[in-house]
Design a protein around this motif. Structure first.
Motif, PDB file in Angstrom:
ATOM      1  N   ILE A 213       6.898 -10.142  -2.345  1.00  0.00           N
ATOM      2  CA  ILE A 213       6.250  -9.536  -3.515  1.00  0.00           C
ATOM      3  C   ILE A 213       6.016  -8.043  -3.288  1.00  0.00           C
ATOM      4  O   ILE A 213       6.289  -7.211  -4.154  1.00  0.00           O
ATOM      5  CB  ILE A 213       4.929 -10.269  -3.819  1.00  0.00           C
ATOM      6  CG1 ILE A 213       5.208 -11.712  -4.234  1.00  0.00           C
ATOM      7  CG2 ILE A 213       4.148  -9.544  -4.902  1.00  0.00           C
ATOM      8  CD1 ILE A 213       3.965 -12.566  -4.374  1.00  0.00           C
ATOM      9  N   GLY A 214       5.525  -7.682  -2.096  1.00  0.00           N
ATOM     10  CA  GLY A 214       5.295  -6.276  -1.814  1.00  0.00           C
ATOM     11  C   GLY A 214       6.577  -5.469  -1.799  1.00  0.00           C
ATOM     12  O   GLY A 214       6.609  -4.315  -2.263  1.00  0.00           O
ATOM     13  N   SER A 215       7.661  -6.046  -1.291  1.00  0.00           N
ATOM     14  CA  SER A 215       8.929  -5.323  -1.244  1.00  0.00           C
ATOM     15  C   SER A 215       9.486  -5.082  -2.636  1.00  0.00           C
ATOM     16  O   SER A 215      10.139  -4.066  -2.894  1.00  0.00           O
ATOM     17  CB  SER A 215       9.938  -6.100  -0.401  1.00  0.00           C
ATOM     18  OG  SER A 215      10.255  -7.339  -1.009  1.00  0.00           O
ATOM     19  N   LEU A 216       9.232  -6.019  -3.553  1.00  0.00           N
ATOM     20  CA  LEU A 216       9.651  -5.801  -4.943  1.00  0.00           C
ATOM     21  C   LEU A 216       8.929  -4.594  -5.536  1.00  0.00           C
ATOM     22  O   LEU A 216       9.520  -3.776  -6.251  1.00  0.00           O
ATOM     23  CB  LEU A 216       9.363  -7.053  -5.777  1.00  0.00           C
ATOM     24  CG  LEU A 216      10.277  -8.250  -5.558  1.00  0.00           C
ATOM     25  CD1 LEU A 216       9.748  -9.455  -6.319  1.00  0.00           C
ATOM     26  CD2 LEU A 216      11.691  -7.938  -5.995  1.00  0.00           C
ATOM     27  N   PHE A 217       7.653  -4.482  -5.230  1.00  0.00           N
ATOM     28  CA  PHE A 217       6.871  -3.337  -5.708  1.00  0.00           C
ATOM     29  C   PHE A 217       7.442  -2.043  -5.143  1.00  0.00           C
ATOM     30  O   PHE A 217       7.611  -1.040  -5.865  1.00  0.00           O
ATOM     31  CB  PHE A 217       5.409  -3.513  -5.286  1.00  0.00           C
ATOM     32  CG  PHE A 217       4.455  -2.583  -5.993  1.00  0.00           C
ATOM     33  CD1 PHE A 217       4.861  -1.745  -7.020  1.00  0.00           C
ATOM     34  CD2 PHE A 217       3.112  -2.545  -5.620  1.00  0.00           C
ATOM     35  CE1 PHE A 217       3.977  -0.896  -7.669  1.00  0.00           C
ATOM     36  CE2 PHE A 217       2.218  -1.691  -6.249  1.00  0.00           C
ATOM     37  CZ  PHE A 217       2.662  -0.854  -7.274  1.00  0.00           C
ATOM     38  N   LEU A 218       7.769  -2.026  -3.853  1.00  0.00           N
ATOM     39  CA  LEU A 218       8.320  -0.825  -3.231  1.00  0.00           C
ATOM     40  C   LEU A 218       9.679  -0.472  -3.839  1.00  0.00           C
ATOM     41  O   LEU A 218       9.967   0.702  -4.116  1.00  0.00           O
ATOM     42  CB  LEU A 218       8.450  -1.035  -1.726  1.00  0.00           C
ATOM     43  CG  LEU A 218       8.936   0.181  -0.936  1.00  0.00           C
ATOM     44  CD1 LEU A 218       7.902   1.297  -0.969  1.00  0.00           C
ATOM     45  CD2 LEU A 218       9.242  -0.205   0.502  1.00  0.00           C
TER      46      LEU A 218
ATOM     47  N   GLY B  61       0.811  -1.219   0.000  1.00  0.00           N
ATOM     48  CA  GLY B  61       0.000   0.000   0.000  1.00  0.00           C
ATOM     49  C   GLY B  61       0.838   1.259   0.000  1.00  0.00           C
ATOM     50  O   GLY B  61       0.526   2.226  -0.716  1.00  0.00           O
ATOM     51  N   SER B  62       1.914   1.271   0.795  1.00  0.00           N
ATOM     52  CA  SER B  62       2.781   2.447   0.814  1.00  0.00           C
ATOM     53  C   SER B  62       3.457   2.644  -0.528  1.00  0.00           C
ATOM     54  O   SER B  62       3.678   3.787  -0.967  1.00  0.00           O
ATOM     55  CB  SER B  62       3.821   2.315   1.923  1.00  0.00           C
ATOM     56  OG  SER B  62       4.673   1.208   1.699  1.00  0.00           O
ATOM     57  N   ALA B  63       3.788   1.536  -1.219  1.00  0.00           N
ATOM     58  CA  ALA B  63       4.400   1.653  -2.546  1.00  0.00           C
ATOM     59  C   ALA B  63       3.422   2.296  -3.528  1.00  0.00           C
ATOM     60  O   ALA B  63       3.783   3.223  -4.270  1.00  0.00           O
ATOM     61  CB  ALA B  63       4.832   0.276  -3.041  1.00  0.00           C
ATOM     62  N   ALA B  64       2.171   1.810  -3.549  1.00  0.00           N
ATOM     63  CA  ALA B  64       1.176   2.353  -4.484  1.00  0.00           C
ATOM     64  C   ALA B  64       0.831   3.805  -4.162  1.00  0.00           C
ATOM     65  O   ALA B  64       0.766   4.663  -5.057  1.00  0.00           O
ATOM     66  CB  ALA B  64      -0.079   1.480  -4.449  1.00  0.00           C
ATOM     67  N   LEU B  65       0.632   4.097  -2.866  1.00  0.00           N
ATOM     68  CA  LEU B  65       0.241   5.452  -2.477  1.00  0.00           C
ATOM     69  C   LEU B  65       1.370   6.455  -2.719  1.00  0.00           C
ATOM     70  O   LEU B  65       1.125   7.570  -3.198  1.00  0.00           O
ATOM     71  CB  LEU B  65      -0.173   5.454  -1.002  1.00  0.00           C
ATOM     72  CG  LEU B  65      -0.772   6.762  -0.463  1.00  0.00           C
ATOM     73  CD1 LEU B  65      -1.993   7.160  -1.286  1.00  0.00           C
ATOM     74  CD2 LEU B  65      -1.145   6.607   1.011  1.00  0.00           C
ATOM     75  N   SER B  66       2.613   6.043  -2.389  1.00  0.00           N
ATOM     76  CA  SER B  66       3.733   6.964  -2.612  1.00  0.00           C
ATOM     77  C   SER B  66       3.939   7.223  -4.099  1.00  0.00           C
ATOM     78  O   SER B  66       4.242   8.356  -4.507  1.00  0.00           O
ATOM     79  CB  SER B  66       5.012   6.399  -1.989  1.00  0.00           C
ATOM     80  OG  SER B  66       5.340   5.135  -2.551  1.00  0.00           O
ATOM     81  N   PHE B  67       3.750   6.188  -4.940  1.00  0.00           N
ATOM     82  CA  PHE B  67       3.885   6.406  -6.383  1.00  0.00           C
ATOM     83  C   PHE B  67       2.814   7.385  -6.872  1.00  0.00           C
ATOM     84  O   PHE B  67       3.093   8.266  -7.697  1.00  0.00           O
ATOM     85  CB  PHE B  67       3.760   5.077  -7.133  1.00  0.00           C
ATOM     86  CG  PHE B  67       3.956   5.210  -8.619  1.00  0.00           C
ATOM     87  CD1 PHE B  67       5.224   5.153  -9.175  1.00  0.00           C
ATOM     88  CD2 PHE B  67       2.873   5.412  -9.464  1.00  0.00           C
ATOM     89  CE1 PHE B  67       5.412   5.285 -10.544  1.00  0.00           C
ATOM     90  CE2 PHE B  67       3.057   5.553 -10.832  1.00  0.00           C
ATOM     91  CZ  PHE B  67       4.329   5.486 -11.379  1.00  0.00           C
ATOM     92  N   LEU B  68       1.594   7.261  -6.347  1.00  0.00           N
ATOM     93  CA  LEU B  68       0.510   8.159  -6.745  1.00  0.00           C
ATOM     94  C   LEU B  68       0.832   9.607  -6.360  1.00  0.00           C
ATOM     95  O   LEU B  68       0.683  10.531  -7.178  1.00  0.00           O
ATOM     96  CB  LEU B  68      -0.793   7.711  -6.086  1.00  0.00           C
ATOM     97  CG  LEU B  68      -2.021   8.604  -6.312  1.00  0.00           C
ATOM     98  CD1 LEU B  68      -2.366   8.650  -7.796  1.00  0.00           C
ATOM     99  CD2 LEU B  68      -3.200   8.104  -5.488  1.00  0.00           C
ATOM    100  N   ILE B  69       1.301   9.812  -5.130  1.00  0.00           N
ATOM    101  CA  ILE B  69       1.624  11.168  -4.674  1.00  0.00           C
ATOM    102  C   ILE B  69       2.774  11.751  -5.482  1.00  0.00           C
ATOM    103  O   ILE B  69       2.731  12.910  -5.925  1.00  0.00           O
ATOM    104  CB  ILE B  69       1.965  11.147  -3.173  1.00  0.00           C
ATOM    105  CG1 ILE B  69       0.727  10.769  -2.363  1.00  0.00           C
ATOM    106  CG2 ILE B  69       2.502  12.501  -2.723  1.00  0.00           C
ATOM    107  CD1 ILE B  69       1.004  10.575  -0.883  1.00  0.00           C
TER     108      ILE B  69
END
Length: 700
Positions: free
Chosen positions: A552-557, A35-43
């Protein structure tokens, strides 16, 4: 720019603020990372699109503002999604799949042993054995923690088990709350460094690639190939890391026990000796003239002597192999022979010292068989000898050795401590021995450990119900035979020309395989019958799923950070350090501080891929890659006991009696945090502690 920071620096701040906020919010870590990866990318995409996040670059001699997402957020999103999908695929089905498969096997191994109550027996027995020493109960906890670390590697299970069983006992006999909680919480974390360790498995799945990338970059800067620069491929295997981690883990355990002993000497009223034993039923103290020191020397001395002989033989080129003039030369005695001498010889000497009233003749015959095996190996058996040749020369020594073991084992099983310790020790020897001896890789050894743990748990269930486990014993013997066949014969059935001796070995391997599988299925049925297997599988699935979802989530981040150049920025900042040791010290400090707020899994999958290519680009003759990795592993182990978010502290708090407060636990682990720092300093200034075993037991 805000506060003089560039767009990349502000973007990094946004990412890490959201990451820490998500983790500290109490939301499940795996989903908080994604979630932090997706939200930070959006911001970052919105701020970059509107010109708030930019870097200054020179074009045609003029400074221009360039958005951190220079090609627009649409292309950055597509690129990130594409690379993320490929990264997940490569992690799940690529070259690291074999290494990562060891994770669920080691988890299953640990949980099966924890459910079988073997840890409870160990704690009770070791408390009786060490209790009469100053701080003896604390030393017993360290000893049990070391054994459980080498046989399970599950921090939560170890801390909870020791907290439930030993903490009330220590408090009842007058031990201070701080020492009791500190030694339990810290000893439980030894499973993160002593092999088989999930931390090392996860690190091994990443740092091998980091080492290869780093050395490739260094070779390009020097204008040569990696082979020309190093003289060998840039390979760092998980098996090498297991070898490198073993001695540091033992050193840490000795530091813990030493602290408990010194604490007891300085404050005897807070760690008093406790006599939990029965009378001297075997009259050992009387036999050794009333001297406990003489008895301990008689028990431990011969074992240390055998180990020292092996080490001296290896250093002198008599045992194993060594590099001479750039070529690998084999000594007259193999490491496998010396390992058998150490293990079996230890059993004979233990039987001689602990059961001296029995006849010595069978044990002396067994020792003669060991000596004959060493002579045969050094004089007649060449390093490349076939399995059939080895069988012919070792047959008579093996008969003598088995004759001695038939007398030694029943005597040793009369001693309660050995009867309780032997099951996990046998499992440790089977798993670690197969890895360190080069018989199998860590993944296959993990499968062996999982099967062995299931058999041990089933045997314990049968004993509790008054039944005998002869089927399981025969299955365990079949596994031992398979390991011996695997180490001495070529069992590949796809070869065009298979020798007669290999055909016989293949036939025996097939027979023993079916016996072992039958025993394993029988053990599973025993555990399924009373519901133990269901709980083991459910807990294994839960832990394994958590690890891989975080992966998987860490790869996204990581790819979100890479999308705006954050990874490149961090690596360039690290490369500004001219001294690689200074760079490593800075990275270690950052990892130590992150350990106060992040779990080891997040640090491994988020931080190491970013800093790895830089720190592993150092000259391996100055900074061996296994040394760097073990320093990181010990540092990550510390994250389990650093307040306020150390997981071991949470585990212990959940099972501590009402009289033990959170402040008591925090106060108890503080000295051990400093001991961890002392351990790191020892590894830093004496790298030989890490590199000794990999050099002694090189890859074949």
């Amino acid at each position: 720019m805000l506060f003089g920071l560039s767009g990349v620096e502000l973007s990094l701040i946004i990412v890490f603020v959201l990451l820490f906020g998500g983790i500290l919010s109490g939301y499940p870590v795996a989903f908080a990372i994604s979630g932090s990866a997706a939200l930070s990318f959006l911001i970052i995409a919105i701020l970059s699109e509107y010109g708030f996040l930019y870097v200054m670059e020179t074009h045609n001699g003029e400074l221009e503002k360039v958005p951190v997402l220079a090609q627009g957020w649409q292309k950055a999103l597509l690129s990130t999604q594409s690379t993320w999908a490929q990264g997940v695929f490569s992690r799940a089905f690529g070259g690291n799949v074999e290494t990562l498969l060891a994770v669920p096997m080691f988890v299953l191994m640990g949980i099966a042993l924890e459910r079988s109550r073997i840890a409870e027996d160990l704690l009770i027995t070791m408390a009786k054995l060490f209790g009469t020493l100053p701080g003896g109960l604390a030393i017993a906890v360290v000893f049990v923690g070391t054994l459980l670390a080498a046989s399970t590697g599950i921090v939560g299970a170890t801390v909870v088990t020791m907290g439930l069983i030993s903490l009330p006992t220590m408090l009842r006999y007058g031990y201070s709350k701080s020492l009791s909680t500190g030694v339990i919480a810290t000893s439980g974390t030894l499973g993160q460094i002593i092999p088989p360790s999930i931390v090392i498995v996860l690190l091994g799945s990443i740092v091998g690639d980091m080492y290869a990338i780093g050395q490739e970059s260094r070779a390009q800067e020097l204008g040569v190939t990696v082979l020309e620069m190093l003289g060998e491929p840039a390979v760092l295997s998980t098996g090498t890391l297991f070898k490198a981690a073993f001695i540091p883990g033992v050193v840490l355990a000795l530091l813990y026990a030493g602290y408990a002993f010194i604490f007891a000497l300085l404050k005897p009223d807070q760690a008093p000796p406790v006599d939990l034993t029965k009378s001297d039923e075997f009259h050992l103290v009387t036999y050794y003239g009333g001297s406990s020191g003489r008895m301990v020397a008689a028990v431990i001395g011969p074992i240390f002597a055998l180990a020292l002989i092996w080490i001296l033989f290896a250093w002198g080129g008599v045992a194993g192999s060594m590099v001479v003039d750039g070529a690998l030369k084999s000594g007259p005695i193999e490491h496998g022979t010396m390992a058998a001498v150490l293990l079996i010889g230890s059993l004979y000497f233990l039987a001689l010292s602990l059961r001296p009233q029995h006849p010595r003749r069978p044990l002396l015959i067994g020792l003669a068989g060991l000596a004959l095996m060493v002579v045969a190996d050094s004089l007649f058996v060449e390093p490349d000898a076939s399995g059939g040749t080895r069988f012919l020369y070792f047959f008579i020594p093996a008969v003598l050795i088995v004759y001695g073991l038939r007398a030694a084992l029943p005597r040793l099983l009369e001693v309660e401590a050995l009867r309780v310790v032997s099951p996990p020790v046998i499992l440790i020897v089977a798993v670690l021995g197969s890895i360190l001896g080069g018989v199998t890789n860590p993944t296959a050894a993990a499968s062996l450990g999982a099967a062995g743990a299931i058999m041990l748990a089933a045997t314990r269930r049968l004993q509790d119900s008054g039944q005998k486990g002869k089927i399981i014993v025969w299955s365990a013997l079949a596994i031992i035979i398979m390991l011996l066949l695997r180490g001495n014969f070529d069992l590949r059935m796809t070869l065009d020309n298979i020798s007669f001796e290999d055909r016989v070995a293949i036939f025996l391997a097939i027979v023993t395989y079916h016996v072992a599988v039958f025993g394993l299925l029988y053990s599973c049925w025993i555990l399924m019958r009373d519901g133990t297997m269901k709980a083991v599988v459910q807990e294994t699935t839960k832990v394994t799923s958590m690890v891989f979802v975080i992966l998987i989530g860490s790869l996204f981040l990581s790819l979100t950070i890479r999308s705006f150049g954050g990874e490149h920025y961090i690596q360039e900042s690290l490369r500004s350090f001219n001294d690689p040791l200074t760079l490593l010290l800075v990275v270690m400090l950052v990892l130590f501080l992150l350990g106060f707020v992040l779990d080891f899994i997040e640090i491994i999958f988020i931080v190491i891929p970013i800093v790895g290519p830089v720190i592993y680009a150092a000259d391996p003759s100055v900074m061996p890659p296994e040394w760097i990795t073990i320093l990181i592993a010990v540092n990550l182990q510390t994250s389990f006991i650093t307040p306020p978010f150390g997981f071991a502290l949470f585990y212990l708090r959940g099972v501590a009696p009402p009289g033990v407060t959170t402040l008591d636990i925090y106060r108890g682990v503080v000295p051990f945090v400093f001991i961890q720092i002392i351990g790191l300093a020892l590894l830093w200034y004496f790298p030989g502690i890490v590199t000794f075993l990999p050099d002694l037991l090189p890859q074949s």
